[in-house]
Design a protein around this motif. Structure first.
Motif, short mmCIF file in Angstrom:
data_model
loop_
_atom_site.label_atom_id
_atom_site.label_comp_id
_atom_site.label_asym_id
_atom_site.label_seq_id
_atom_site.Cartn_x
_atom_site.Cartn_y
_atom_site.Cartn_z
N GLY A 74 27.32 37.22 -8.87
CA GLY A 74 28.22 37.76 -9.87
C GLY A 74 27.89 37.19 -11.23
O GLY A 74 27.20 36.17 -11.35
N GLY A 75 28.37 37.84 -12.25
CA GLY A 75 28.12 37.36 -13.61
C GLY A 75 26.65 37.39 -14.00
O GLY A 75 26.23 36.65 -14.89
N GLY A 76 25.87 38.23 -13.31
CA GLY A 76 24.44 38.33 -13.63
C GLY A 76 23.60 37.19 -13.10
O GLY A 76 22.45 37.03 -13.50
N ILE A 77 24.15 36.38 -12.20
CA ILE A 77 23.42 35.24 -11.64
C ILE A 77 23.02 35.54 -10.20
O ILE A 77 23.83 36.02 -9.41
N ARG A 106 19.33 33.82 -14.13
CA ARG A 106 20.11 34.71 -14.98
C ARG A 106 19.19 35.27 -16.07
O ARG A 106 18.46 34.51 -16.70
#
Length: 141
Positions: A74-77, A106
């Motif tokens: 999530g969060g681009g990670i 990321r």
């Protein structure tokens, strides 16, 4: 940069012995735990410390990296696990070393990296057959 491209770039930079190129694959504010447990912070530190080992104990070494798994957090990670085979041509570390790495990636750069040498469980447990047969979760029982 995709995870596959990042892994290829890391491998090429290591094999060229280029600390700046190796570090370019890491975020500016990366946290990097090296194989002996030192915490290195920041891309500049990674470049400097990597060049030291490329010029000394790992001079002329070759690294092969293989992705074991990847999953989004999530969060681009993405959480990525890799394994490596490091071939060292000379010196007191000459031979082959295997390792496993945990990386948080990321935007095509490594933001956190933890490197662990892969060892033999029998040696680690002092050749205690009972302990070696247990899973890590059973060691304290």
């Amino acid at each position: 940069m995709t995870t596959e491209e990042l892994i290829t770039a890391l491998e090429h930079a290591w094999n060229a012995g280029d600390g700046e190129a190796w570090a370019a694959n890491f975020a500016e504010d990366v946290d990097f735990v090296d194989v002996v447990g030192r915490i290195q912070r920041g891309r500049a530190t990674i470049a400097r410390e990597s060049q030291k080992i490329f010029d000394t104990i790992y001079r002329g070494s070759t690294l092969k990296i293989r992705q074991l798994s990847s999953r989004p957090l999530g969060g681009g990670i993405d959480l990525v696990h890799t394994e490596t085979v490091l071939s060292i041509p000379a010196g007191h570390l000459a031979g082959e070393q295997r390792g496993v790495q945990t990386q948080l990636i990321r935007d095509g750069r490594v933001v956190a990296f933890h490197n662990t040498i892969r060892g033999d469980i029998a040696t680690f447990t002092g050749h205690d057959a009972d302990l070696a047969a247990r899973s890590p979760q059973e060691w304290d029982s």
